[in-house]
Design a protein around this motif. Sequence first.
Motif, PDB file in Angstrom:
ATOM      1  N   HIS A  97       0.848  -1.185   0.000  1.00 24.89           N
ATOM      2  CA  HIS A  97       0.000   0.000   0.000  1.00 24.89           C
ATOM      3  C   HIS A  97       0.888   1.242   0.000  1.00 24.89           C
ATOM      4  N   LEU A  98       0.792   2.028  -1.060  1.00 24.69           N
ATOM      5  CA  LEU A  98       1.533   3.285  -1.154  1.00 24.69           C
ATOM      6  C   LEU A  98       0.539   4.438  -1.081  1.00 24.69           C
ATOM      7  N   ASN A  99       1.014   5.665  -1.206  1.00 25.25           N
ATOM      8  CA  ASN A  99       0.134   6.832  -1.060  1.00 25.25           C
ATOM      9  C   ASN A  99      -1.057   6.814  -2.002  1.00 25.25           C
ATOM     10  N   SER A 100      -0.800   6.788  -3.294  1.00 27.04           N
ATOM     11  CA  SER A 100      -1.895   6.901  -4.259  1.00 27.04           C
ATOM     12  C   SER A 100      -2.144   5.609  -5.025  1.00 27.04           C
ATOM     13  N   CYS A 101      -1.507   4.535  -4.606  1.00 31.30           N
ATOM     14  CA  CYS A 101      -1.675   3.292  -5.350  1.00 31.30           C
ATOM     15  C   CYS A 101      -1.434   2.072  -4.461  1.00 31.30           C
ATOM     16  N   ARG A 102      -1.794   0.912  -5.006  1.00 30.94           N
ATOM     17  CA  ARG A 102      -1.490  -0.373  -4.385  1.00 30.94           C
ATOM     18  C   ARG A 102      -0.725  -1.195  -5.426  1.00 30.94           C
ATOM     19  N   VAL A 103       0.304  -1.874  -4.985  1.00 28.37           N
ATOM     20  CA  VAL A 103       1.122  -2.689  -5.879  1.00 28.37           C
ATOM     21  C   VAL A 103       0.915  -4.154  -5.532  1.00 28.37           C
ATOM     22  N   TYR A 104       0.507  -4.942  -6.534  1.00 33.06           N
ATOM     23  CA  TYR A 104       0.252  -6.371  -6.360  1.00 33.06           C
ATOM     24  C   TYR A 104       1.399  -7.146  -7.005  1.00 33.06           C
ATOM     25  N   ILE A 105       1.968  -8.063  -6.264  1.00 36.83           N
ATOM     26  CA  ILE A 105       3.015  -8.945  -6.787  1.00 36.83           C
ATOM     27  C   ILE A 105       2.376 -10.310  -6.982  1.00 36.83           C
ATOM     28  N   THR A 106       2.338 -10.784  -8.223  1.00 37.43           N
ATOM     29  CA  THR A 106       1.695 -12.068  -8.522  1.00 37.43           C
ATOM     30  C   THR A 106       2.658 -12.991  -9.248  1.00 37.43           C
ATOM     31  N   SER A 107       2.398 -14.266  -9.122  1.00 35.24           N
ATOM     32  CA  SER A 107       3.150 -15.276  -9.857  1.00 35.24           C
ATOM     33  C   SER A 107       2.197 -16.416 -10.206  1.00 35.24           C
ATOM     34  N   SER A 108       2.676 -17.313 -11.032  1.00 35.52           N
ATOM     35  CA  SER A 108       1.851 -18.431 -11.464  1.00 35.52           C
ATOM     36  C   SER A 108       1.850 -19.537 -10.419  1.00 35.52           C
ATOM     37  N   TYR A 109       0.719 -20.125 -10.156  1.00 34.49           N
ATOM     38  CA  TYR A 109       0.598 -21.227  -9.206  1.00 34.49           C
ATOM     39  C   TYR A 109       1.275 -22.478  -9.745  1.00 34.49           C
ATOM     40  N   THR A 118       4.485  -7.509 -11.530  1.00 35.39           N
ATOM     41  CA  THR A 118       4.083  -6.392 -10.687  1.00 35.39           C
ATOM     42  C   THR A 118       2.943  -5.647 -11.364  1.00 35.39           C
ATOM     43  N   THR A 119       1.838  -5.512 -10.663  1.00 37.16           N
ATOM     44  CA  THR A 119       0.675  -4.797 -11.181  1.00 37.16           C
ATOM     45  C   THR A 119       0.338  -3.672 -10.218  1.00 37.16           C
ATOM     46  N   THR A 120       0.220  -2.471 -10.752  1.00 36.41           N
ATOM     47  CA  THR A 120      -0.024  -1.290  -9.919  1.00 36.41           C
ATOM     48  C   THR A 120      -1.434  -0.776 -10.172  1.00 36.41           C
ATOM     49  N   TYR A 121      -2.161  -0.563  -9.087  1.00 35.43           N
ATOM     50  CA  TYR A 121      -3.529  -0.032  -9.161  1.00 35.43           C
ATOM     51  C   TYR A 121      -3.536   1.382  -8.583  1.00 35.43           C
ATOM     52  N   TYR A 122      -3.830   2.362  -9.448  1.00 37.49           N
ATOM     53  CA  TYR A 122      -3.943   3.757  -9.016  1.00 37.49           C
ATOM     54  C   TYR A 122      -5.407   4.022  -8.720  1.00 37.49           C
ATOM     55  N   HIS A 123      -5.747   4.201  -7.454  1.00 41.57           N
ATOM     56  CA  HIS A 123      -7.148   4.271  -7.051  1.00 41.57           C
ATOM     57  C   HIS A 123      -7.665   5.705  -7.021  1.00 41.57           C
ATOM     58  N   ARG A 124      -7.852   6.249  -8.220  1.00 45.49           N
ATOM     59  CA  ARG A 124      -8.544   7.532  -8.353  1.00 45.49           C
ATOM     60  C   ARG A 124     -10.019   7.222  -8.530  1.00 45.49           C
TER      61      ARG A 124
END
Length: 197
Positions: A97-109, A118-124
């Motif tokens: 959880h960062l100031n203006s975004c959330r960063v998701y780290i994913t990998s294959s099962y 790395t996927t970044t979600y900017y929650h505006r």
Amino acid sequence: MRSTQRCEGMNRYVKDSLSFSGVKLIELIPQLDKALERLRNKVAEEDFRSNNSAHVLSTQLRQLEKHASTIYTDNVFQLICVEIDRVGGLITSRIMHLNSCRVYITSSYNNDEEKECTTTYYHRESDPRVVCSCKLYECEGIPCSHLFNVMKHERMREIPLSLVLKRWTKQAKSEVHSTIPKENMPSEAAWRFKLFK
């Protein structure tokens, strides 16, 4: 590369549709017109089917899949469903959880050797944006499974507009035609004359 493939595909279609052996030029033009007419009819049928058919929803992310079925053409919708199906094979290992975004780290099962994505979600609130390091959206124009994974975690019910490429939508052709004023559109005869000039 895609434009070359499209050109080669058109050349192949014309070669398959026409019989060149012993054909005079005066006979070739009507055959070419018929081949183009068949191609236009095929495109019109695909457009009609895409705009007037309902899809059977098959993935677990039904809200996103339903939204995709209303905006994308049939061919692109099938690709989107493949990416949505792949969400089940992803593991989200960390969420930062960062100031203006959330960063998701994913990998294959299924694949331990695959690199993390790395996927970044900017929650505006007005225009949420999601960006992925795999760059599938930037290359192909369709959201990847990592993006759908973040949409699932964020409980989104619709694909953000920033991830909808207009050329893959059902309205892509109607928007192109509406930008040209009718009085400036050449007649078909004038267009053909310019083409063969």
